[in-house]
Design a protein around this motif. Structure first.
Motif: not given
Length: 356
Positions: A191-193, A211-218, A239-241
């Motif tokens: 989560d990058a905020n 590294y196979g990251v599932h998702s990144i928030e914002q 991407i997760a908004l």
């Protein structure tokens, strides 16, 4: 006649909770209590917990609105079901106060359920089914983050979420690499905020993808629709908004945002979105567009967390939810909510210790 009482309360974090927006040490909230004057022993509770820097309103705004709300409530009748609650809250509180809308919905649902802190009837609320949750890693010194990671893995968490964007990105990558070496199957969310610069976002996403990251928030700050549209289209990491959804009130606006940006996921926080009715609109649209979603607390105390968790219990097979925040505070409201390993449940043998 409906009566409203309220109380402001300060929650104390057990540690310095680091985010890209700064360090959190205290969280100010307002508790609502609604009851019929003819039946004062049956009470409905809710929690308004606006987040500084994210919510469009402040605790002061909520407190300022409550005397007028109390007057309005004296002139309305108790709602009879969920749909009636949604209509009544729309009439009583505007979208400029989303946390108050959430608190009022919660209090009404509790009241019409008999004042038992059971807002919905599902397997979670009856204590027969737990909800899988992610383990949240807060920002801080690298050693502090490593300690948190070890604790979560030892407890059996299969999904770890890291806050990123506040310390050196290379340090954050080392932590993610450490996580991946621990387990090839571990689900890693970050989560990058909104902390990533637009001109660096693709380079950083490329590194995270290794590294196979599932998702990144914002990944970038909200309101940059053209940039976000391109990111969602070309990203190597889903991407997760999150913050992007705050303040988008009309159904047509929600539809426009999702059609244009086409994210892979959306994060739903009823406190920030304006309550359950608003959240249901996002879910309906996401399902229509094959966009994934999950629910997350907005650092409420156990009163608000209980409401969001019970709402989550209405849905089946929804995966890991962001509902493991009940242990953040040294002075949280005692409740039947309990975490066992990587699951949130209700211990029906435990009682609430309500604030007033």
């Amino acid at each position: 006649m409906l009566k409203l009482e309220y109380k402001d309360y300060t929650l104390d974090f057990k540690f310095d909770a680091g985010t890209s927006r700064g360090i959190l040490r205290k969280h100010h909230v307002v508790y609502l209590k609604i009851y019929q004057s003819s039946m004062p022993d049956i009470k409905g509770y809710g929690e308004a917990a606006p987040l500084v820097g994210l919510s469009p309103e402040t605790v002061a705004d909520v407190l300022e609105a409550l005397p007028d709300l109390a007057e309005k409530l004296e002139k309305v009748t108790i709602p009879i079901d969920e749909d009636d609650v949604w209509v009544l809250v729309d009439q009583l509180v505007g979208m400029e106060l989303p946390s108050l809308r959430f608190a009022l919905e919660t209090a009404f649902l509790d009241l019409i359920g008999g004042g038992k802190m059971q807002l919905f009837d599902n397997d979670f609320t009856t204590g027969s089914k737990d909800i899988p949750i992610n383990g949240l890693i807060w920002m801080g010194e690298e050693s502090f983050m490593k300690t948190q990671i070890s604790e979560k893995l030892n407890k059996g968490f299969k999904c770890i979420k890291l806050k990123v964007g506040a310390i050196d990105f290379e340090q954050e990558l080392r932590l993610i690499e450490m996580l991946r070496k621990e387990s090839e199957s571990l689900m890693i969310r970050v989560d990058a905020n909104g902390a990533f610069p637009v001109n660096e976002v693709f380079a950083r996403l490329t590194e995270l993808a290794k590294y196979g990251v599932h998702s990144i928030e914002q990944p970038i700050m909200p309101g940059q629709w053209e940039a976000m549209q391109l990111i969602c289209k070309r990203t190597p990491v889903p991407i997760a908004l999150d913050e992007e959804l705050i303040g988008v009130a009309e159904f047509s606006q929600k539809q426009e945002l999702l059609k244009m940006l086409r994210p892979q996921y959306i994060i739903l926080k009823p406190t920030l979105l304006g309550g359950f009715k608003q959240t249901l609109e996002w879910i309906r649209l996401a399902n229509q567009m094959n966009i994934g979603w999950w629910l997350t607390s907005a650092l409420e105390s156990n009163i608000g967390l209980n409401a969001v968790s019970q709402f989550a219990g209405n849905f089946s097979d929804i995966g890991y939810q962001g509902l493991g925040t009940g242990q953040l505070y040294s002075n949280n409201i005692s409740s039947p909510l309990c975490i066992s390993g990587a699951y949130l449940g209700i211990d029906t043998k435990q009682q609430w210790d309500l604030p007033f």
